[in-house]
Every structure is written in C-alpha cells, then in structure tokens.
Design an enzyme around this catalytic site. Sequence first.
Site, PDB file in Angstrom:
ATOM      1  N   GLU A 297       2.686 -10.036   3.782  1.00 31.28           N
ATOM      2  CA  GLU A 297       3.151  -8.924   3.331  1.00 31.28           C
ATOM      3  C   GLU A 297       4.308  -8.613   3.990  1.00 31.28           C
ATOM      4  OE1 GLU A 297       0.688  -5.948   2.392  1.00 31.28           O
ATOM      5  OE2 GLU A 297       0.162  -6.736   0.699  1.00 31.28           O
TER       6      GLU A 297
ATOM      7  N   GLU B  13      -5.174 -12.960  -4.752  1.00 33.75           N
ATOM      8  CA  GLU B  13      -5.817 -12.136  -5.020  1.00 33.75           C
ATOM      9  C   GLU B  13      -6.079 -11.075  -5.918  1.00 33.75           C
ATOM     10  OE1 GLU B  13      -4.438  -8.844  -1.774  1.00 33.75           O
ATOM     11  OE2 GLU B  13      -4.607 -10.918  -0.572  1.00 33.75           O
TER      12      GLU B  13
END
Length: 391
Positions: free
Chosen positions: A149, A297
């Site tokens: 991220e 995910e």
Amino acid sequence: MLSMKRIIVVFCLLFASVYSDQDPFYLGSTLYAPYMTSPTEPLYSLVMQREFNIAVAENEMKFSGVHGGGQTIYDFSRADAIATLAMQNGMKMRGHTLVWHHAIPSWLSQGNYTSVQLAQILVDHITTVIQHYSQKYPGLILAWDVVNEAYNVERGYLNEQAALIAAGKDPTDPANIKSPRTIWSKIGQFDAAGNPISTWDPLRDYVRLAFRTARAADPNVKLFYNDYSNEGISTGSTGNYNFVKGLVGEGVPIDGVGMQYHLLLNKPTDVNNYSQSTLLSNLQRYAALGLDIHITELDVRIPTSDATGFIPTTPDLLAAQTQVFANVAATCAQTPACKALLCWGFTYAHSWIPASFAFFGAATPFDQNYVPTPGYLALQKGLLLRKKCCF
Ligand code: XIL
C-alpha cells in the site's frame, strides 16, 4: 474396448495434469490456525483443505505479528502455527507483509529513530523474516508482499496536504493531519550525520531498499508489490501502474504485483465498476511489464441488514455480487500472468468486513454456515476458463 469418449477423457486428464504441474494456478484464502484446529468448527478445516492450495496469514506475519516485542525480539510462534498447517496440508503460502504503514508496534512508532536507524531496522526485519521462512519451511512461501500500500498511502497523504493548503490550514500541524506518512518514508531523508539528503524520495527510497534487501535475503522467492484500488482503469489505478512501472524500469527487483480487490457494491448497478473489460485492461498492462499478477485479498462487500454482516439487504445485491465474482475469476483465468487468486477470508463467519465496515458483509464465497454462496459457483465457473482441457 475403450470408447472414444474415454480415450479423450484420459488424454485430457493427462494433459491437464502436465499442464497444471508446469503452470499451477493457486486458489486460496486467509488461514487462521486456531479455527483450523477447533473442534467446534470442523467445517473450517474441511473447506480449507478441500478448496484451497495456497494460504495467507491475515495478521500473524505482519511486522507487529512477528516483531512486536522490541527491536531485537522476533516471535514467530503464531505465524509458524499457520505455516506448519499449510505445509501439512500441501499448500503454498503468500507471505504478507514485510513493509506496511499499519501493524507497526509501539517500540517502533515511539522509538524516535533516525532515518539511518529506520533503514537498519527495515533491513534487519526483512532479512530475518524472509530467511526464517526460507530456512525453516523451504519452498513454502511462493511470494512475499514485500511492500504493501505504499503508493496509495503516499497519494492520500499528498492529497490531504494539498487540501489543507487550499483551505489555508497548516499542513505541518499534527492536529490537522488525519493520514500521516508511513514511518518508513523517513528513510533516505538524512544521512548518518543528520544532514538532509537532497535526493530524498519519501515514497520510493524505502520501497527500493525493501525490494533490494528482500532479493538479497532469498534470490528464489517471488517479490510482490501489493496495493488496493487497483481493479479497473481509474486515476488511482493508473497512478499505481506508473509507480510500479517506474520501479521496474529502474531495475528494482519486483517479480509481481498483488491486487487486493476489496470490492464494494453499494447498489446493484455498481457491478458496472467491475466489468470484465476494465479489469482485463488493468491486468494486461501489468502483464505487459513482464510481471506476475496475484489477486491477493478478494472480497465483495454488500450492505447487510444485520450488524454481523450475514444477511444481504436485497437479492439483487447478491446477484450483482455473483456477477462480480464471475468477472474477477474469468478475467484472471484469461490472463496467463494471473497465477493466484486468494480470498480475504472465505466464510461470512470469519471476515474482517463487518468489524471494519459497519452494516457491510456477506463478502466471501461461503456463508456463515460454510455453505457455498452463488458467488462461489460463479468463481469456480470463471476459473474453469483457465483449465484448457476437459472441464
Ligand atoms: C486487515 C485484517 O483483515 C484485519 O484483521 C486487521 O485488523 C487489519 O488488517 N489490506 C491488507 C490487509 O493488506 O493486511 C488488511 O488486513 C486488509 C486491507
């Protein structure tokens, strides 16, 4: 005498097994060790074993999961319980994650470390964790999410700074800042003598260091950059792509890109945000960089009428969600570079969504009773496109 149909089936099975040996596709989920061995939830391990050939630790391999007790203290017990179960069940694992702005223990966030000390901590962490797994569980970890991220967090920070300046507020006042930079951004800011380094790049310096360290720690494991808001084509996903492309172009050792795919349907027509064409265009531009792709995910959250996140508000939403599962699976299956798809939890009963997004849930391919949802069937059907023969 063997019928022609049987001969074709045998030939195809042989072909499929050869094909899958050479180019395995990984389908997986988070695995939580206590549920896997819980006598009250036998279906958890049954589904895990039946459905998946790859697992990921939801929290246990994160920085605070293995390195929470102090700078020189590593504790792999909870993470290793998962690794051992994965190994025993013939699964691979994705290592998640070495460098992230969350899961930072207090010894680190409150340690007031210099730029140079932070770099040393990052190098020690990455080297120790990667080598722990390559030595104790050789071949188990297929890929590490080396950095998680970074792009989106920096983007959020910069947008917030710009908004504060536009509003005439002080962008350096901690009271005004909701999304501070990751602690790792300080790396490269000052040299060992405390002098500012003019080329400091708060986003890329630590990312470069992380990947180079990971490659030195284990030359064989695949190194991934993982991020969110990276599904179809959008300003954010294009920024993410340019960020990764730039790093690859300068020779940073990145083998693959992880796309989180925490998807959101507020209303049935939001299915249009996840059309096969937009998903495919994004996957293809990463594949063109020579990178592997993992969908890391996946969950598709929808509004629910109960706080536990078990009851979808309307059948239309469930139908839209089913379509999204189909699109994701089919798009990955059609892209040779897309080699793994993992759900972030597989049952409504153990999903991070209701706790993190109030009145959202029903986001996984199995419901709270471990019954496959229509989304599960859509996912399986979509993945069949990958199997070139006989299914
Ligand atoms: C989440 C876990 O699911 C939660 O249990 C935890 O409280 C916070 O982190 N992106 C990621 C994952 O890369 O590590 C996050 O996992 C979900 C978003």
